[in-house]
Structure formats: structure tokens, C-alpha cells
Design a protein around this motif. Structure first.
Motif, PDB file in Angstrom:
ATOM      1  N   GLN A  89       0.803  -1.223   0.000  1.00 29.00           N
ATOM      2  CA  GLN A  89       0.000   0.000   0.000  1.00 29.00           C
ATOM      3  C   GLN A  89       0.838   1.277   0.000  1.00 29.00           C
ATOM      4  O   GLN A  89       0.316   2.351  -0.203  1.00 29.00           O
ATOM      5  N   ALA A  90       2.125   1.167   0.251  1.00 29.28           N
ATOM      6  CA  ALA A  90       2.972   2.357   0.340  1.00 29.28           C
ATOM      7  C   ALA A  90       3.218   2.954  -1.043  1.00 29.28           C
ATOM      8  O   ALA A  90       3.250   2.241  -2.052  1.00 29.28           O
ATOM      9  N   THR A  91       3.419   4.259  -1.083  1.00 32.19           N
ATOM     10  CA  THR A  91       3.654   4.914  -2.366  1.00 32.19           C
ATOM     11  C   THR A  91       5.022   4.556  -2.939  1.00 32.19           C
ATOM     12  O   THR A  91       5.226   4.651  -4.139  1.00 32.19           O
ATOM     13  N   PHE A  92       5.956   4.161  -2.080  1.00 38.57           N
ATOM     14  CA  PHE A  92       7.293   3.806  -2.549  1.00 38.57           C
ATOM     15  C   PHE A  92       7.413   2.317  -2.875  1.00 38.57           C
ATOM     16  O   PHE A  92       8.498   1.841  -3.189  1.00 38.57           O
ATOM     17  N   ALA A  93       6.317   1.570  -2.822  1.00 40.63           N
ATOM     18  CA  ALA A  93       6.360   0.119  -3.028  1.00 40.63           C
ATOM     19  C   ALA A  93       6.983  -0.288  -4.364  1.00 40.63           C
ATOM     20  O   ALA A  93       7.807  -1.202  -4.396  1.00 40.63           O
TER      21      ALA A  93
END
Length: 125
Positions: free
Chosen positions: A25-29
Motif C-alpha cells: 500500500q505504500a507509495t514507494f512500493a
């Protein structure tokens, strides 16, 4: 040769474990996953100076290195095909690739222990 195989087994194990822990779910995934996959495949490149040189060592001067390498490659192709099928089953059951990455990481660690304990480098008779 042994050191190259250490890098080519434990490095991908680390990269795949990182990939399995990628926060979805992280934007940096995507960047994190790219870095983890790059680490894994980058360390896998150490396989060539380790394993292929080892095959030449154990084949000896008899010229059977090609035959020995073809046998090991055949095993790799067979298990690679089975691995694709198992990947589909695991993803279907869990809904995620994390279990596939953890399993692959565990296989790399197992191969590290097998390599360090069983492979002697002595010429085959």
C-alpha cells in the motif's frame, strides 16, 4: 568458487525476502520492489564464475564438462517447469506472491547449505 556461490545463494535469498516484505500500500512500493529484485538478480550473477567453473574443475581433463553441465541444466529446466506450476498454485491459494518469494528465498538458503557441505571440488571419476 565457493565465495562466488555464497554470494549467488545468500544474495538472492536476501533480495527475495526483501521482495516478500514489500509493503503493497505504500507509495514507494514499486521502487522498493525494484530495488529488492535488482539485489536478488544482481547477486544471482555470481553463479556463473562459481558454478560453471566448479563444473570444469570436477569434470577434469576428460572433456566431460559439457556433458556434466547439460545434466545439471536439464535438472534445472525440469524443476523450473515444476516451479512455474507451483507458483500458480501458491498464488491462487494465498492471493499474493509473498509466499512464492519466501519459498524461493528458503530454497536459496538450502542450496547455500548443500553447496557448502556437500560440494568438495574433487574431480569426478
Amino acid at each position: 568458487r565457493r565465495l562466488m556461490m555464497v554470494f549467488s545463494t545468500l544474495g538472492p535469498a536476501l533480495g527475495l525476502a526483501m521482495l516478500a516484505m514489500t509493503p503493497t500500500q505504500a507509495t514507494f512500493a514499486p521502487l522498493y520492489a525494484l530495488i529488492a529484485l535488482t539485489v536478488s538478480m544482481g547477486f544471482q550473477a555470481f553463479n556463473y564464475p562459481g558454478f560453471h567453473a566448479y563444473v570444469q574443475d570436477v569434470a577434469g581433463p576428460s572433456g566431460n564438462a559439457g556433458l556434466l553441465l547439460s545434466v545439471t541444466n536439464t535438472g534445472g529446466v525440469i524443476f523450473g517447469a515444476v516451479g512455474n506450476l507451483l507458483t500458480g498454485v501458491m498464488v491462487e491459494k494465498t492471493g499474493t506472491f509473498a509466499s512464492v518469494f519466501w519459498s524461493s528465498s528458503a530454497l536459496y538458503v538450502l542450496s547455500f547449505f548443500v553447496w557448502c557441505t556437500i560440494m568438495t571440488g574433487e574431480e569426478l571419476k
